[in-house]
Design a protein around this motif. Sequence first.
Motif, PDB file in Angstrom:
ATOM      1  N   LEU A   1      -7.165  -0.514  -4.561  1.00  0.00           N
ATOM      2  CA  LEU A   1      -8.545  -1.002  -4.532  1.00  0.00           C
ATOM      3  C   LEU A   1      -8.854  -1.990  -3.311  1.00  0.00           C
ATOM      4  O   LEU A   1      -8.331  -2.713  -2.960  1.00  0.00           O
ATOM      5  CB  LEU A   1      -8.860  -1.842  -5.676  1.00  0.00           C
ATOM      6  CG  LEU A   1     -10.101  -2.284  -5.624  1.00  0.00           C
ATOM      7  CD1 LEU A   1     -11.281  -1.037  -5.634  1.00  0.00           C
ATOM      8  CD2 LEU A   1     -10.548  -3.231  -7.007  1.00  0.00           C
ATOM      9  N   ALA A   2      -9.378  -1.152  -2.216  1.00  0.00           N
ATOM     10  CA  ALA A   2      -9.555  -1.820  -1.020  1.00  0.00           C
ATOM     11  C   ALA A   2     -10.815  -2.597  -1.003  1.00  0.00           C
ATOM     12  O   ALA A   2     -11.896  -2.214  -0.793  1.00  0.00           O
ATOM     13  CB  ALA A   2      -9.797  -0.579   0.131  1.00  0.00           C
ATOM     14  N   ALA A   3     -10.882  -4.145  -1.324  1.00  0.00           N
ATOM     15  CA  ALA A   3     -11.777  -4.946  -1.355  1.00  0.00           C
ATOM     16  C   ALA A   3     -11.738  -6.001  -0.303  1.00  0.00           C
ATOM     17  O   ALA A   3     -12.194  -7.037  -0.751  1.00  0.00           O
ATOM     18  CB  ALA A   3     -12.001  -5.435  -2.927  1.00  0.00           C
ATOM     19  N   ILE A   4     -10.962  -6.156   0.570  1.00  0.00           N
ATOM     20  CA  ILE A   4     -10.708  -7.057   1.632  1.00  0.00           C
ATOM     21  C   ILE A   4     -12.181  -6.841   2.539  1.00  0.00           C
ATOM     22  O   ILE A   4     -12.575  -5.924   2.865  1.00  0.00           O
ATOM     23  CB  ILE A   4      -9.596  -6.789   2.559  1.00  0.00           C
ATOM     24  CG1 ILE A   4      -8.395  -7.083   1.598  1.00  0.00           C
ATOM     25  CG2 ILE A   4      -9.693  -7.968   3.513  1.00  0.00           C
ATOM     26  CD1 ILE A   4      -7.163  -6.813   2.334  1.00  0.00           C
ATOM     27  N   VAL A   5     -12.742  -8.163   2.488  1.00  0.00           N
ATOM     28  CA  VAL A   5     -14.174  -8.214   3.250  1.00  0.00           C
ATOM     29  C   VAL A   5     -13.809  -7.767   4.952  1.00  0.00           C
ATOM     30  O   VAL A   5     -12.971  -8.363   5.441  1.00  0.00           O
ATOM     31  CB  VAL A   5     -14.803  -9.600   3.065  1.00  0.00           C
ATOM     32  CG1 VAL A   5     -15.877  -9.607   3.804  1.00  0.00           C
ATOM     33  CG2 VAL A   5     -15.161  -9.719   1.526  1.00  0.00           C
ATOM     34  N   GLY A   6     -14.443  -6.997   5.484  1.00  0.00           N
ATOM     35  CA  GLY A   6     -14.719  -6.903   6.932  1.00  0.00           C
ATOM     36  C   GLY A   6     -13.563  -5.813   7.275  1.00  0.00           C
ATOM     37  O   GLY A   6     -12.821  -5.298   6.472  1.00  0.00           O
ATOM     38  N   SER A   7     -13.474  -6.009   8.733  1.00  0.00           N
ATOM     39  CA  SER A   7     -12.440  -4.910   9.238  1.00  0.00           C
ATOM     40  C   SER A   7     -11.004  -5.178   9.073  1.00  0.00           C
ATOM     41  O   SER A   7     -10.022  -4.444   9.311  1.00  0.00           O
ATOM     42  CB  SER A   7     -12.898  -4.815  10.727  1.00  0.00           C
ATOM     43  OG  SER A   7     -12.557  -6.106  11.331  1.00  0.00           O
ATOM     44  N   ALA A   8     -10.505  -6.322   8.202  1.00  0.00           N
ATOM     45  CA  ALA A   8      -9.374  -6.944   8.134  1.00  0.00           C
ATOM     46  C   ALA A   8      -8.788  -5.714   7.086  1.00  0.00           C
ATOM     47  O   ALA A   8      -7.464  -5.812   6.965  1.00  0.00           O
ATOM     48  CB  ALA A   8      -9.695  -8.322   7.430  1.00  0.00           C
ATOM     49  N   GLY A   9      -9.652  -5.150   6.246  1.00  0.00           N
ATOM     50  CA  GLY A   9      -8.954  -4.196   5.378  1.00  0.00           C
ATOM     51  C   GLY A   9      -8.764  -2.977   5.786  1.00  0.00           C
ATOM     52  O   GLY A   9      -8.241  -1.894   5.025  1.00  0.00           O
ATOM     53  N   LEU A  10      -8.885  -2.554   6.995  1.00  0.00           N
ATOM     54  CA  LEU A  10      -8.787  -1.233   7.801  1.00  0.00           C
ATOM     55  C   LEU A  10      -7.405  -1.147   7.606  1.00  0.00           C
ATOM     56  O   LEU A  10      -6.819   0.415   7.298  1.00  0.00           O
ATOM     57  CB  LEU A  10      -9.188  -1.039   9.063  1.00  0.00           C
ATOM     58  CG  LEU A  10      -9.315   0.112   9.682  1.00  0.00           C
ATOM     59  CD1 LEU A  10      -9.714   1.064   9.195  1.00  0.00           C
ATOM     60  CD2 LEU A  10      -9.740  -0.083  11.295  1.00  0.00           C
ATOM     61  N   GLY A  11      -6.310  -1.805   8.066  1.00  0.00           N
ATOM     62  CA  GLY A  11      -4.990  -1.384   8.152  1.00  0.00           C
ATOM     63  C   GLY A  11      -4.402  -0.883   7.056  1.00  0.00           C
ATOM     64  O   GLY A  11      -3.860   0.117   6.963  1.00  0.00           O
ATOM     65  N   SER A  12      -4.702  -1.786   6.140  1.00  0.00           N
ATOM     66  CA  SER A  12      -3.748  -1.163   4.683  1.00  0.00           C
ATOM     67  C   SER A  12      -4.442  -0.068   3.926  1.00  0.00           C
ATOM     68  O   SER A  12      -3.842   0.623   3.161  1.00  0.00           O
ATOM     69  CB  SER A  12      -3.855  -2.498   3.651  1.00  0.00           C
ATOM     70  OG  SER A  12      -5.195  -3.015   3.520  1.00  0.00           O
ATOM     71  N   THR A  13      -5.822  -0.041   4.390  1.00  0.00           N
ATOM     72  CA  THR A  13      -6.499   1.305   3.809  1.00  0.00           C
ATOM     73  C   THR A  13      -5.875   2.566   4.399  1.00  0.00           C
ATOM     74  O   THR A  13      -5.479   3.678   3.664  1.00  0.00           O
ATOM     75  CB  THR A  13      -7.983   1.147   4.176  1.00  0.00           C
ATOM     76  OG1 THR A  13      -8.370   0.254   3.459  1.00  0.00           O
ATOM     77  CG2 THR A  13      -8.347   2.636   3.815  1.00  0.00           C
TER      78      THR A  13
ATOM     79  N   ALA B   1       1.021  -1.172  -0.003  1.00  0.00           N
ATOM     80  CA  ALA B   1      -0.025   0.029  -0.081  1.00  0.00           C
ATOM     81  C   ALA B   1       0.802   1.276  -0.019  1.00  0.00           C
ATOM     82  O   ALA B   1       0.289   2.076  -0.453  1.00  0.00           O
ATOM     83  CB  ALA B   1      -0.863   0.086   1.110  1.00  0.00           C
ATOM     84  N   ALA B   2       2.215   1.243   0.591  1.00  0.00           N
ATOM     85  CA  ALA B   2       2.874   2.421   0.742  1.00  0.00           C
ATOM     86  C   ALA B   2       3.770   2.339  -0.406  1.00  0.00           C
ATOM     87  O   ALA B   2       4.384   3.471  -0.494  1.00  0.00           O
ATOM     88  CB  ALA B   2       3.513   2.338   2.026  1.00  0.00           C
ATOM     89  N   SER B   3       3.980   1.418  -1.379  1.00  0.00           N
ATOM     90  CA  SER B   3       4.943   1.264  -2.349  1.00  0.00           C
ATOM     91  C   SER B   3       4.830   2.363  -3.320  1.00  0.00           C
ATOM     92  O   SER B   3       3.793   2.827  -3.884  1.00  0.00           O
ATOM     93  CB  SER B   3       5.009  -0.042  -3.082  1.00  0.00           C
ATOM     94  OG  SER B   3       5.741  -0.115  -4.135  1.00  0.00           O
ATOM     95  N   GLU B   4       6.034   3.095  -3.788  1.00  0.00           N
ATOM     96  CA  GLU B   4       5.963   4.128  -4.771  1.00  0.00           C
ATOM     97  C   GLU B   4       5.627   3.458  -6.038  1.00  0.00           C
ATOM     98  O   GLU B   4       5.091   4.619  -6.943  1.00  0.00           O
ATOM     99  CB  GLU B   4       7.119   4.693  -5.012  1.00  0.00           C
ATOM    100  CG  GLU B   4       7.707   5.777  -3.707  1.00  0.00           C
ATOM    101  CD  GLU B   4       8.867   6.597  -3.812  1.00  0.00           C
ATOM    102  OE1 GLU B   4       9.426   6.281  -4.853  1.00  0.00           O
ATOM    103  OE2 GLU B   4       9.324   7.166  -2.807  1.00  0.00           O
ATOM    104  N   SER B   5       5.521   2.159  -6.226  1.00  0.00           N
ATOM    105  CA  SER B   5       5.278   1.843  -7.521  1.00  0.00           C
ATOM    106  C   SER B   5       3.837   1.487  -7.773  1.00  0.00           C
ATOM    107  O   SER B   5       3.234   1.091  -8.739  1.00  0.00           O
ATOM    108  CB  SER B   5       5.732   0.472  -7.932  1.00  0.00           C
ATOM    109  OG  SER B   5       5.475  -0.582  -6.665  1.00  0.00           O
ATOM    110  N   VAL B   6       2.878   1.722  -6.566  1.00  0.00           N
ATOM    111  CA  VAL B   6       1.404   1.686  -6.750  1.00  0.00           C
ATOM    112  C   VAL B   6       1.137   2.973  -6.724  1.00  0.00           C
ATOM    113  O   VAL B   6       1.122   3.849  -5.939  1.00  0.00           O
ATOM    114  CB  VAL B   6       1.117   0.838  -5.615  1.00  0.00           C
ATOM    115  CG1 VAL B   6      -0.656   0.951  -5.307  1.00  0.00           C
ATOM    116  CG2 VAL B   6       1.240  -0.430  -5.509  1.00  0.00           C
TER     117      VAL B   6
ATOM    118  N   ALA C   1      -2.238   3.118   3.154  1.00  0.00           N
ATOM    119  CA  ALA C   1      -2.413   3.882   1.743  1.00  0.00           C
ATOM    120  C   ALA C   1      -2.644   5.399   1.992  1.00  0.00           C
ATOM    121  O   ALA C   1      -2.157   6.210   0.969  1.00  0.00           O
ATOM    122  CB  ALA C   1      -3.497   3.251   0.959  1.00  0.00           C
ATOM    123  N   LEU C   2      -3.400   5.805   2.751  1.00  0.00           N
ATOM    124  CA  LEU C   2      -4.034   7.275   2.860  1.00  0.00           C
ATOM    125  C   LEU C   2      -2.769   7.914   3.572  1.00  0.00           C
ATOM    126  O   LEU C   2      -2.459   8.847   3.154  1.00  0.00           O
ATOM    127  CB  LEU C   2      -5.440   7.262   3.900  1.00  0.00           C
ATOM    128  CG  LEU C   2      -6.533   6.584   3.221  1.00  0.00           C
ATOM    129  CD1 LEU C   2      -7.581   6.701   4.340  1.00  0.00           C
ATOM    130  CD2 LEU C   2      -6.893   7.408   1.960  1.00  0.00           C
TER     131      LEU C   2
END
Length: 397
Positions: free
Chosen positions: A110-122, A101-106, A125-126
């Motif tokens: 697209l945050a499509a991990i189901v449930g609260s498990a997707g919170l950390g990477s979102t 999520a923090a990589s300069e190459s990205v 990224a922000l």
Amino acid sequence: MRHSNGLGMPASDGSKQVAVFGSTGSIGVNALEVIRASGGRLRAAALSAHSRLKELVEQARLCRPDCVVAADAEAAAGFDWSGLPEGCELKVGAQALDEVAASESVDIVLAAIVGSAGLGSTITALEAGKPVAVANKETLVCAGAYVTRLSEQHAAPLLPVDSEHSAIFQAMLAGRPAEVSRLVLTASGGPFRETPLGELSGVTVSDALAHPTWQMGEKITVDSATMMNKALEVIEARWLFGVPAERIEVMVHPQSVVHSMVEFHDGAVVAQLGPPDMRLPIQHALCYPDRVPGVAQKMDWSAAHSWTFEPADRDRFPALDLGFECAEAGGTAGAVLNAANEAAVGLFLRGELEFTQIVPACRGVLRAHDFESDPELPRLVALDRWAREEINRWICA
């Protein structure tokens, strides 16, 4: 190595590099179809899955990303990775999602991990200033104030992927935010819109998964049947668009063609519509602000159409009351409701909880928690864990 321009648009020398988190779920699968059909405008730079590792390898062979992330380290350790294409790096564990999520190459996540498990990477990224295409409504339900504050601080746009929020996002372009009077979220009503209330106690898992208009994953399909998905969308809309709960309404629209509406102060109502096809809102988020040809279904204007709307029945769908309550309260309420619902739906899918017990269980846990109006992120994480444990205690009591 390429860099994007700060708005999530591709640099002039190539494709927009997309990290698709949750690539083996329904949103992820549709997103990869959109990316493959983009004519080089979009590229899947990274893919992630939790435990569907065979599907992840198949996707990697088709899309040729720079890396794949297997978030479940235990599952990854016992899997044969020899099928990964040459040049595709394997990353393992939840921390690898943050790294990507923090990589300069990205350019965009697209945050499509189901449930609260997707919170950390979102959040990661922000913090890195990346635009996030939000397909994981739980991120804003659990930590709406925190996430929207990060978005503003780092000039990292939150681009909605949910069809309802994408519709509102598009319709709001017809005026200024200060001119918005109401947001109207539409709901299909799910498979039990007309089922006699006395028969709901006998609902089976297969009954709940038989959605009349949308093809989705199991958890969100059950949420549609209870209308908890709409309750969570009310909370999400409150944070995404800065509109208080009392100015959000829900209308049942069984045809699922009008995806949501915005009413302005002068009385004008602007709606976004189209066939029920998630590829359109996915493409809109990934390509924003451009509109380009894509693979989503188009309306057939040579045929007659008839659309109906009716107010949502709160007696039939008591989950809605919980959504409005949490949207108004803010603070810790959304995180507790979301975690309790995830746990309750999981129990229902395993045959350990009746369909009609899902919402009462969530209500009981919500009422039992110690509310805080301005929690820090660790407190939200702790309450997420507590609410899941409480659901199991509620069932055993």
